[in-house]
Design a protein around this motif. Structure first.
Motif, PDB file in Angstrom:
ATOM      1  N   GLN A  47       0.859  -1.184   0.000  1.00  0.00           N
ATOM      2  CA  GLN A  47       0.000   0.000   0.000  1.00  0.00           C
ATOM      3  C   GLN A  47       0.896   1.235   0.000  1.00  0.00           C
ATOM      4  N   VAL A  48       0.990   1.919  -1.141  1.00  0.00           N
ATOM      5  CA  VAL A  48       1.955   3.004  -1.288  1.00  0.00           C
ATOM      6  C   VAL A  48       1.291   4.366  -1.123  1.00  0.00           C
ATOM      7  N   ARG A  49       2.043   5.283  -0.540  1.00  0.00           N
ATOM      8  CA  ARG A  49       1.641   6.685  -0.398  1.00  0.00           C
ATOM      9  C   ARG A  49       2.851   7.568  -0.648  1.00  0.00           C
ATOM     10  N   HIS A  50       2.623   8.709  -1.300  1.00  0.00           N
ATOM     11  CA  HIS A  50       3.706   9.670  -1.466  1.00  0.00           C
ATOM     12  C   HIS A  50       3.922  10.387  -0.143  1.00  0.00           C
ATOM     13  N   LEU A  51       5.182  10.602   0.209  1.00  0.00           N
ATOM     14  CA  LEU A  51       5.499  11.156   1.514  1.00  0.00           C
ATOM     15  C   LEU A  51       5.139  12.628   1.645  1.00  0.00           C
ATOM     16  N   LYS A  52       5.070  13.351   0.540  1.00  0.00           N
ATOM     17  CA  LYS A  52       4.831  14.793   0.615  1.00  0.00           C
ATOM     18  C   LYS A  52       3.542  15.221  -0.077  1.00  0.00           C
ATOM     19  N   HIS A  53       3.129  14.524  -1.117  1.00  0.00           N
ATOM     20  CA  HIS A  53       1.999  14.976  -1.928  1.00  0.00           C
ATOM     21  C   HIS A  53       0.716  14.181  -1.683  1.00  0.00           C
ATOM     22  N   THR A  54       0.698  13.378  -0.648  1.00  0.00           N
ATOM     23  CA  THR A  54      -0.499  12.639  -0.270  1.00  0.00           C
ATOM     24  C   THR A  54      -0.837  12.990   1.168  1.00  0.00           C
ATOM     25  N   PRO A  55      -2.109  13.300   1.470  1.00  0.00           N
ATOM     26  CA  PRO A  55      -2.467  13.608   2.859  1.00  0.00           C
ATOM     27  C   PRO A  55      -2.304  12.387   3.763  1.00  0.00           C
ATOM     28  N   ARG A 291      -6.273   3.864  -6.857  1.00  0.00           N
ATOM     29  CA  ARG A 291      -5.471   3.779  -8.085  1.00  0.00           C
ATOM     30  C   ARG A 291      -5.499   5.106  -8.834  1.00  0.00           C
ATOM     31  N   ARG A 292      -6.681   5.702  -8.960  1.00  0.00           N
ATOM     32  CA  ARG A 292      -6.798   6.956  -9.707  1.00  0.00           C
ATOM     33  C   ARG A 292      -6.077   8.094  -8.997  1.00  0.00           C
ATOM     34  N   GLU A 293      -6.220   8.172  -7.674  1.00  0.00           N
ATOM     35  CA  GLU A 293      -5.552   9.246  -6.939  1.00  0.00           C
ATOM     36  C   GLU A 293      -4.038   9.073  -6.955  1.00  0.00           C
ATOM     37  N   THR A 294      -3.571   7.840  -6.795  1.00  0.00           N
ATOM     38  CA  THR A 294      -2.132   7.595  -6.822  1.00  0.00           C
ATOM     39  C   THR A 294      -1.568   7.866  -8.209  1.00  0.00           C
ATOM     40  N   ASP A 295      -2.317   7.530  -9.249  1.00  0.00           N
ATOM     41  CA  ASP A 295      -1.893   7.852 -10.612  1.00  0.00           C
ATOM     42  C   ASP A 295      -1.695   9.352 -10.783  1.00  0.00           C
ATOM     43  N   ALA A 296      -2.624  10.138 -10.244  1.00  0.00           N
ATOM     44  CA  ALA A 296      -2.538  11.590 -10.378  1.00  0.00           C
ATOM     45  C   ALA A 296      -1.280  12.124  -9.689  1.00  0.00           C
ATOM     46  N   VAL A 297      -1.003  11.607  -8.484  1.00  0.00           N
ATOM     47  CA  VAL A 297       0.207  12.026  -7.775  1.00  0.00           C
ATOM     48  C   VAL A 297       1.441  11.561  -8.531  1.00  0.00           C
ATOM     49  N   TRP A 298       1.384  10.328  -9.025  1.00  0.00           N
ATOM     50  CA  TRP A 298       2.521   9.768  -9.749  1.00  0.00           C
ATOM     51  C   TRP A 298       2.876  10.626 -10.954  1.00  0.00           C
ATOM     52  N   LEU A 299       1.892  10.952 -11.778  1.00  0.00           N
ATOM     53  CA  LEU A 299       2.137  11.731 -12.998  1.00  0.00           C
ATOM     54  C   LEU A 299       2.610  13.142 -12.689  1.00  0.00           C
ATOM     55  N   ALA A 300       2.204  13.673 -11.547  1.00  0.00           N
ATOM     56  CA  ALA A 300       2.571  15.040 -11.189  1.00  0.00           C
ATOM     57  C   ALA A 300       3.968  15.145 -10.590  1.00  0.00           C
ATOM     58  N   THR A 301       4.540  14.025 -10.183  1.00  0.00           N
ATOM     59  CA  THR A 301       5.816  14.075  -9.455  1.00  0.00           C
ATOM     60  C   THR A 301       6.971  13.417 -10.185  1.00  0.00           C
ATOM     61  N   GLN A 302       6.727  12.853 -11.384  1.00  0.00           N
ATOM     62  CA  GLN A 302       7.789  12.100 -12.056  1.00  0.00           C
ATOM     63  C   GLN A 302       8.546  12.928 -13.092  1.00  0.00           C
ATOM     64  N   ASN A 303       9.745  12.459 -13.385  1.00  0.00           N
ATOM     65  CA  ASN A 303      10.517  12.985 -14.507  1.00  0.00           C
ATOM     66  C   ASN A 303       9.963  12.318 -15.760  1.00  0.00           C
ATOM     67  N   HIS A 304       9.118  13.025 -16.484  1.00  0.00           N
ATOM     68  CA  HIS A 304       8.380  12.406 -17.585  1.00  0.00           C
ATOM     69  C   HIS A 304       9.286  11.828 -18.671  1.00  0.00           C
TER      70      HIS A 304
END
Length: 471
Positions: A47-55, A291-304
């Motif tokens: 169960q993954v969460r972003h440390l800074k961009h996820t509440p 899945r949808r929320e994590t995708d949004a964080v993922w796309l916003a924080t990656q080196n595309h």
């Protein structure tokens, strides 16, 4: 985050610097590349969460930080710490390894196969072993030693174990002792805050009686985690549990009479579901929201240019082997819902969850729907009942739908009409019923109007008769 990560902290899987994600149920911090593999495994594994961009609930983050700082990763890499493993060629991934296949193969072996976890000696009766581990967990949660409890859980201890002699669960013990981080860990592994002990008390009751008010409030939040997150996904707000508000039912921005009628029809379908089937559908939708929320964080924080490739995208919910193939196909079907369709489904689930908790059918019963709608964390430990019975029809491809004959559709609809409570329920059927029941809803409304008119006429005639009798 409650505090900034120290520069010395590294990815638990490849030792890369500055990890920006956490695996909540594994108690580890991981880098972007390794996180892409974790996400492909599914929430039942990591169960993954972003440390800074996820509440984050503060105590949940504190729990993960404590596990990481106290060496929780050694639980998952136990045998790799043996010098003999290096001699045999077994090693963990490093930052220079490619994501595929090197890091991916190592991470799957580590968390999916548990290839490096310390194994107990084989015993003839595994249930006895699990019971012994669960009793150890029951005793350990009264202390602050999180890594010991995580180790017991990794070996098969049950977070919801009901101690036959003590008459309660590990969460009761942790709540009585005020161990809020232990309560967070137990909840991640499936502990239910609404479980009653032999005296009818819940962990929330234990926390309140012990004066642990922060823990009591957090347990209530965990109890409503599923519906809270669905509501937050749509409207960015959560209920005020302190003041007795436990549900928020968002409204569609473009709501109209037709949409209202469709929503009513869909609610009829949901109301016919057994609690078990409703729970499964709600948990599946929760997973899709994640899945949808994590995708949004993922796309916003990656080196595309480097990381966002086809190999790092999770286009639909990964397969959970504990579920039937048809349920897994139904879960994947959720990814095809557009924003409007998915929002409608979420609203219908929230509405029926509230009805099931507050409805009159619960009066006189100890069963409470918020206990049925366990947090998605519970999904790690809850085994799907009746896996041989499909929860959804096969919806793996649009071609399958095109090949379905008119006769089979009619038969399926007839079966649903005759036995709604026991038959399999598909997500596709759930959406289709919105259109199928509009006509019947309109007829019912028309009949109700006719009935009201007849009632009025009957009252008028009765008054006239009473007037004549008086004369």
């Amino acid at each position: 985050m409650s505090k900034r990560l120290r520069s010395s902290e590294v990815c638990a899987d490849c030792s890369g610097p500055d990890p920006s994600w956490a695996s909540v149920n594994r108690g580890t911090f991981i880098c972007d590349e390794c996180c892409s593999v974790h996400r492909s495994l599914g929430r039942h594994i990591s169960q993954v969460r972003h440390l800074k961009h996820t509440p984050w609930p503060p105590t949940l983050l504190q729990m993960v930080e404590t596990l990481y700082n106290n060496g929780a990763n050694s639980i998952w890499e136990h045998s790799l710490l043996d010098p003999a493993s290096i001699m045999s060629g077994r090693r963990k991934a490093n930052p220079q390894d490619k994501v595929h296949p090197n890091k991916a193969e190592f991470i799957r072996a580590k968390y999916q196969m548990l290839a490096f976890v310390h194994r107990l000696p084989c015993r003839d009766d595994d249930s006895v072993t699990a019971k012994d581990l669960s009793k150890q967990l029951h005793s350990s949660v009264r202390t602050g030693n999180l890594e010991t409890c995580l180790r017991l859980l990794s070996l098969g201890a049950q977070a919801n174990f009901f101690h036959p002699e003590k008459g309660n669960t590990p969460l009761h013990v942790a709540s009585k002792a005020g161990q809020i981080l232990q309560a967070e860990l137990l909840a991640v592994y499936g502990a239910d805050p609404g479980t009653q002990d032999s005296s009818g008390k819940t962990p929330v009751d234990y926390a309140r009686q012990g004066g642990h008010h922060e823990l009591a409030e957090r347990l209530v939040e965990i109890q409503y985690e599923l519906t809270d997150r669905l509501a937050f996904y749509l409207c960015g707000r959560k209920p005020d549990h302190k003041n007795g508000q436990h549900f928020i039912i968002p409204q569609m921005a473009d709501s109209s009479l037709d949409l209202s009628e469709l929503a009513k029809a869909a609610k009829k379908k949901l109301q016919s579901l057994s609690n078990h089937l409703f729970e499964e559908l709600a948990m599946d939708v929760y997973d899709e929201v994640d899945r949808r929320e994590t995708d949004a964080v993922w796309l916003a924080t990656q080196n595309h240019s480097a990381l966002v490739t086809e190999t790092t995208v999770v286009p639909f919910l990964p397969v959970n082997p504990e579920y039937s193939s048809t349920r897994n196909q139904g879960r994947q079907k959720l990814a095809r819902f557009n924003a409007h369709e998915f929002a409608t489904l979420v609203i219908d689930i929230l509405s029926d969850a509230k009805r099931r908790q507050q409805g009159s059918f619960l009066s006189g019963s100890k069963d409470n729907v918020e206990l049925i709608l366990k947090t998605i964390n519970n999904q790690h430990s809850v085994e799907s009942q009746d896996n041989d019975q499909p929860d959804y029809d096969s919806v793996a491809s649009d071609e399958d739908t095109d090949l379905e004959t008119t006769a089979s559709k009619a038969n399926r609809q007839k079966s649903l009409d005759s036995d709604l409570s026991d038959g399999p329920v598909t997500v596709q059927e759930f959406m289709e019923v919105k259109n199928a029941l509009v006509a019947s809803e309109a007829k019912i409304q028309q009949l109700m109007k006719v009935n009201n008119n007849l009632s009025d006429e009957l009252r008028i005639m009765q008054k006239k008769l009473l007037g004549k009798d008086a004369n």
